[in-house]
Design a protein around this motif. Sequence first.
Motif, short mmCIF file in Angstrom:
data_model
loop_
_atom_site.label_atom_id
_atom_site.label_comp_id
_atom_site.label_asym_id
_atom_site.label_seq_id
_atom_site.Cartn_x
_atom_site.Cartn_y
_atom_site.Cartn_z
N TYR A 115 -4.28 -18.26 16.37
CA TYR A 115 -4.18 -18.62 14.95
C TYR A 115 -5.53 -19.23 14.56
CZ TYR A 115 0.92 -18.63 15.83
OH TYR A 115 2.22 -18.33 16.18
N ALA A 116 -5.82 -19.24 13.28
CA ALA A 116 -7.05 -19.86 12.80
C ALA A 116 -6.75 -20.76 11.60
CB ALA A 116 -8.08 -18.80 12.40
N PRO A 117 -7.49 -21.87 11.49
CA PRO A 117 -7.28 -22.77 10.36
C PRO A 117 -8.01 -22.27 9.11
CG PRO A 117 -8.99 -23.64 11.78
CD PRO A 117 -8.47 -22.40 12.46
N GLY A 118 -7.57 -22.76 7.97
CA GLY A 118 -8.22 -22.41 6.72
C GLY A 118 -9.23 -23.47 6.30
N ALA A 119 -9.55 -23.50 5.02
CA ALA A 119 -10.51 -24.46 4.50
C ALA A 119 -10.03 -25.89 4.73
CB ALA A 119 -10.73 -24.22 3.00
N ASP A 120 -10.95 -26.75 5.10
CA ASP A 120 -10.67 -28.18 5.32
C ASP A 120 -9.65 -28.41 6.45
OD1 ASP A 120 -12.38 -28.91 3.17
OD2 ASP A 120 -10.76 -28.53 1.75
N GLY A 121 -9.56 -27.45 7.36
CA GLY A 121 -8.66 -27.62 8.50
C GLY A 121 -7.19 -27.57 8.14
N LYS A 122 -6.87 -26.88 7.05
CA LYS A 122 -5.47 -26.77 6.62
C LYS A 122 -4.99 -25.32 6.74
CE LYS A 122 -5.76 -30.66 3.40
NZ LYS A 122 -5.57 -31.11 2.00
N ASP A 123 -3.67 -25.17 6.74
CA ASP A 123 -3.03 -23.86 6.83
C ASP A 123 -3.26 -23.22 8.20
OD1 ASP A 123 -1.96 -23.73 4.14
OD2 ASP A 123 -4.04 -23.54 3.48
N ALA A 124 -2.57 -22.12 8.45
CA ALA A 124 -2.70 -21.39 9.71
C ALA A 124 -2.53 -19.91 9.45
CB ALA A 124 -1.67 -21.88 10.73
N MET A 125 -3.46 -19.13 9.95
CA MET A 125 -3.43 -17.68 9.78
C MET A 125 -3.27 -17.01 11.15
SD MET A 125 -6.42 -15.08 8.35
CE MET A 125 -6.18 -15.45 6.60
N VAL A 126 -2.42 -16.00 11.22
CA VAL A 126 -2.28 -15.21 12.44
C VAL A 126 -3.54 -14.37 12.61
CG1 VAL A 126 -0.99 -13.37 13.58
CG2 VAL A 126 0.23 -15.09 12.21
N MET A 127 -4.18 -14.47 13.79
CA MET A 127 -5.43 -13.74 14.02
C MET A 127 -5.25 -12.55 14.96
SD MET A 127 -7.50 -15.20 12.02
CE MET A 127 -9.00 -14.36 12.52
N GLU A 128 -4.61 -12.78 16.09
CA GLU A 128 -4.47 -11.70 17.07
C GLU A 128 -3.05 -11.68 17.63
OE1 GLU A 128 -7.45 -12.21 20.06
OE2 GLU A 128 -9.06 -12.46 18.59
N ILE A 129 -2.53 -10.50 17.84
CA ILE A 129 -1.16 -10.30 18.33
C ILE A 129 -1.22 -9.40 19.56
CG2 ILE A 129 1.12 -9.37 17.76
CD1 ILE A 129 0.17 -9.78 14.77
N ILE A 130 -0.41 -9.69 20.56
CA ILE A 130 -0.31 -8.78 21.70
C ILE A 130 0.26 -7.46 21.17
CG2 ILE A 130 0.86 -8.33 23.89
CD1 ILE A 130 0.76 -11.31 24.45
N PRO A 131 -0.49 -6.36 21.28
CA PRO A 131 -0.11 -5.11 20.58
C PRO A 131 0.91 -4.24 21.28
CG PRO A 131 -2.19 -4.82 21.71
CD PRO A 131 -1.79 -6.24 21.95
N LYS A 132 1.84 -4.85 21.99
CA LYS A 132 2.88 -4.06 22.63
C LYS A 132 3.99 -4.98 23.12
CE LYS A 132 2.29 -2.45 26.75
NZ LYS A 132 1.77 -1.71 27.91
N GLN A 140 6.71 -12.16 24.80
CA GLN A 140 5.37 -11.97 24.29
C GLN A 140 5.23 -10.67 23.50
OE1 GLN A 140 1.96 -13.52 26.38
NE2 GLN A 140 3.23 -13.99 28.15
N GLY A 141 6.33 -9.96 23.33
CA GLY A 141 6.33 -8.77 22.48
C GLY A 141 7.10 -9.00 21.20
N GLN A 142 7.59 -10.23 20.98
CA GLN A 142 8.41 -10.52 19.80
C GLN A 142 7.66 -10.29 18.50
OE1 GLN A 142 11.30 -14.17 20.40
NE2 GLN A 142 9.39 -14.59 21.50
N ALA A 143 6.42 -10.79 18.41
CA ALA A 143 5.66 -10.64 17.17
C ALA A 143 5.39 -9.17 16.88
CB ALA A 143 4.35 -11.43 17.27
N PHE A 144 5.00 -8.42 17.90
CA PHE A 144 4.73 -7.00 17.73
C PHE A 144 5.99 -6.26 17.27
CE2 PHE A 144 5.03 -2.78 19.73
CZ PHE A 144 3.98 -2.13 19.09
N ALA A 145 7.11 -6.53 17.94
CA ALA A 145 8.37 -5.85 17.61
C ALA A 145 8.84 -6.18 16.20
CB ALA A 145 9.45 -6.23 18.62
N ALA A 146 8.51 -7.39 15.73
CA ALA A 146 8.94 -7.81 14.39
C ALA A 146 7.97 -7.37 13.30
CB ALA A 146 9.10 -9.33 14.35
N GLY A 147 6.83 -6.78 13.70
CA GLY A 147 5.88 -6.29 12.71
C GLY A 147 4.95 -7.35 12.14
N VAL A 148 4.78 -8.46 12.86
CA VAL A 148 3.86 -9.50 12.39
C VAL A 148 2.44 -8.92 12.35
CG1 VAL A 148 2.88 -11.78 12.89
CG2 VAL A 148 5.32 -11.32 13.33
N GLN A 149 1.70 -9.27 11.28
CA GLN A 149 0.37 -8.72 11.07
C GLN A 149 -0.72 -9.79 11.09
OE1 GLN A 149 -0.21 -5.28 10.53
NE2 GLN A 149 1.95 -5.13 11.13
#
Length: 227
Positions: A115-132, A140-149
């Motif tokens: 995950y990565a923080p946003g401006a001023d160290g706030k919020d959280a963005m998904v950066m990388e997902i295990i692709p299988k 560890q495949g939950q995010a991929f199976a659910a279609g998280v982007q």
Amino acid sequence: QVCFWLLRQHIWLANCYLALSRMGTSKLMNVMAVAAVATWWCKSLSFVAPPAAGRSALSQVRLGHGYQDRMSPRAHDPGYAEKDTKGAKAFSHTEATGETAEVTFKKRPFGILRYAPGADGKDAMVMEIIPKSRYPGDPQGQAFAAGVQSGWIVKSINGENVAGESFAKIMDILDDEVMDQRMSQHFYASQKEPREGEPAETPLTVVYQAGAGADIQWPEMKEDIWE
């Protein structure tokens, strides 16, 4: 060198036994005495400390503190300011105006690598997902199976709105990080800091929203690296 050192210690213990035998003590007393010395020696000179109990659903460390140090920001990350930056600006949850998605994770970890923080160290963005997903029920495949982007912003966790909250607090609540011994020094440092949020109970429902980070140049995540 280690084998030679161990051999020396075994010879020393044998000599202790012979010395006790010459003193006229019984075989049982000799064995008990040598065993006591060996036990003390093993406890005091062990190469590594005994491992802590395995990770439970709630980790023992404060994930939010030091997370970026452990995960090493990448050149394409939003707000990355080093010379090799790809130019993506820091984001805010207010930019996430796209569709929302609700995902329920049954157990940790979720399969989100970073995950990565946003401006001023706030919020959280998904950066990388295990692709299988390696097998049915693979946590560890939950995010991929659910279609998280990649690029989705964490909006709420178990019904609690976290948009605009500090990145450290969001990460503490998610408690989503694979334990890695190589990062132990960062974990020890993070334990010294107070939590900003308590880990949410699982199953854990996260609402994400798309739309932020439109200028991020996403690298391709290849499936074969997870074989």
